[in-house]
Design an enzyme around this catalytic site. Structure first.
Site: not given
Ligand code: SAJ
Length: 427
Positions: A165, A216, A270, A335, A343
């Site tokens: 999620v 995962k 994550c 973040f 965090r």
């Molecule tokens: N980010 C970028 N550029 C992008 C997309 C994201 O710099 O184009 C950065 C965000 O700003 C952030 C980081 O990446 O700092 C992570 O953000 P995110 O929205 O990609 O992901 P999380 O960490 O909030 O959640 C992820 C998700 N995984 C995937 O999309 C493959 C979520 O589905 C997982 O459940 C979660 O990790 C987890 O719990 O593992």
């Protein structure tokens, strides 16, 4: 197999929403956590973490008597383990997965297990962790049989079912997302599927425990590698005086290209963590995955260097001033956009670094929080975005929050702008 009582071990960002959503389906849920204040908060019908809609679901589940929290495990028909899997340092390698929380949870629930129970590991884990968990359970309960020794005839069923999620959308995604269910045997998968069907509207796809673990890690590594590609492009484009966001938009017009967005680095608990679980097990083979981590981890320092350059440029245009006279404003500390979660935030890390080194004033703008966390950034002032725009000499955009995107670049001092998200930058 009937699941009348379900126990969720670990009431954090995944465990609590999962417990509450199952309870909302009128199942008796016992939440277990070592954190007594968190247990007390939940039993009052409140929550100790920030996640949209979660407060309403938890409040209703507790008030209707379906969800109860405790510090000591109690008998149940199914146990979902959702405890952290951080790193530990080992032989100079500080990215080795630490399974001690899973071990502690296994040893904790072992005494209350009974024939027919199902144990599911939800924590993101290195490949082999589910088998390890089953071994710890078997060691603690030699009177019960487990799948690793008794296959389909085992007393206890064991499976891995990783959470997937997105923070900020947890309550909806818990129900709507497909689930990968990795049983140690086919019957284990079958039992776990029956459990998830209580609240999951997405598809439940079965596989082995090891494949589910790797699935995962693969999902988050895929995202990390793709973000690293975007971040590397941003560094290349800066050298070549090209607007990377325009470049990405143009390249994405190709029907088979879909580049993600560059930023100040990868945060959260994550994506910046899970790829290391693959690297630490297969260091020789996981070359691209490791490099992606290094590219993304190096991005905050690159942004800091850019801020130093912008301050230098400002001073060269204002020879009567010194660094002490320069006001820097950092826009965004979370973040990622439109959340209040600081965090493992690269934006916070950059802001803290600027606050600790810059002799002049540092203004911090974060519309999603009311006060600054305790830490190094405390030397900066949390101010309103309008004020920061008016008085800052150097503007640093770190998070693309909606409220920043609504500001026209005409109102930003573009000469001394470091825009890590492409919100205001015009080239
Ligand atoms: N980010 C970028 N550029 C992008 C997309 C994201 O710099 O184009 C950065 C965000 O700003 C952030 C980081 O990446 O700092 C992570 O953000 P995110 O929205 O990609 O992901 P999380 O960490 O909030 O959640 C992820 C998700 N995984 C995937 O999309 C493959 C979520 O589905 C997982 O459940 C979660 O990790 C987890 O719990 O593992």
């Amino acid at each position: 197999m009937n699941f009348n009582t379900i126990s969720v071990i670990g009431l954090g960002y995944i465990g609590l929403p999962t417990a509450a959503v199952i309870a909302s389906r009128r199942k008796k849920v016992i939440g277990v956590d070592v954190n007594q204040p968190a247990v007390d908060t939940i039993n009052r019908g409140d929550i100790h973490i920030v996640e949209p809609e979660l407060d309403i679901v938890v409040h209703a589940a507790v008030k209707e008597g379906y969800l109860r929290a405790t510090t000591e495990p109690e008998p149940a028909d199914a146990f979902l383990i959702a405890v952290p899997t951080p790193f530990k340092a080992e032989n100079g390698n500080d990215h080795v997965p630490d399974l001690s929380y899973i071990e502690a949870a296994s040893k904790n629930i072992a005494p209350v297990l009974k024939k027919g129970d199902l144990v599911i590991l939800e924590s993101t884990s290195p490949v082999g962790a589910t088998e390890q968990m089953a071994a710890w359970l078997a060691e603690a309960r030699p009177d019960l049989s487990f799948p690793q020794t008794h296959g389909e005839d085992s007393d206890i069923r064991v499976a891995h079912c990783p959470e997937r999620v997105l923070p900020g959308h947890v309550v909806r995604e818990l129900v709507e997302n497909d689930r990968v269910i990795g049983g140690m045997t086919a019957k284990c998968s079958e039992a776990a599927t029956k459990l998830y069907k209580i609240f999951v509207e997405g598809e439940c796809i079965t596989t082995t425990a090891r494949t589910a673990e790797m699935a995962k890690l693969t999902e988050n590594s895929f995202r990390d590698v793709n973000i690293a590609f975007a971040n590397e492009l941003s560094i290349i484009c800066d050298k070549l005086d090209i607007n990377v966001w325009e470049l990405v938009r143009l390249a994405n017009r190709h029907p088979r290209v879909n580049i993600l967005q560059p930023g100040p680095g990868v945060g959260g608990h994550c994506i910046a963590v899970d790829p290391w679980f693959i690297v630490s097990e297969t260091p020789e083979e996981a070359r691209l995955i490791r490099t992606a981590r290094e590219v993304n981890d190096g991005k905050p320092q690159w942004v800091i260097d850019k801020v130093n350059e912008a301050v230098g440029k400002f001073l060269s245009h204002h020879p009567d001033k010194t660094a002490k006279d320069v006001t820097i404003a950092c826009f965004g500390l979370a973040f990622k956009p439109d959340i209040d979660d600081l965090r493992e935030s690269p934006a916070l890390k950059i802001a803290e670094n600027i606050v600790s080194r810059h002799p002049g004033r540092v203004l911090l703008v974060e519309p999603n929080i009311a006060e600054l966390p305790k830490g190094k950034a405390v030397g900066g002032n949390l101010v309103d975005q309008q004020l920061a725009l008016e008085i800052a000499d150097v503007v640093v955009l770190l998070v693309d929050h909606k409220s920043f995107k609504s500001i026209s670049s005409a109102h930003v001092k573009l000469d001394y702008l470091v825009d890590s998200r492409g919100v205001w930058e015009v080239r």
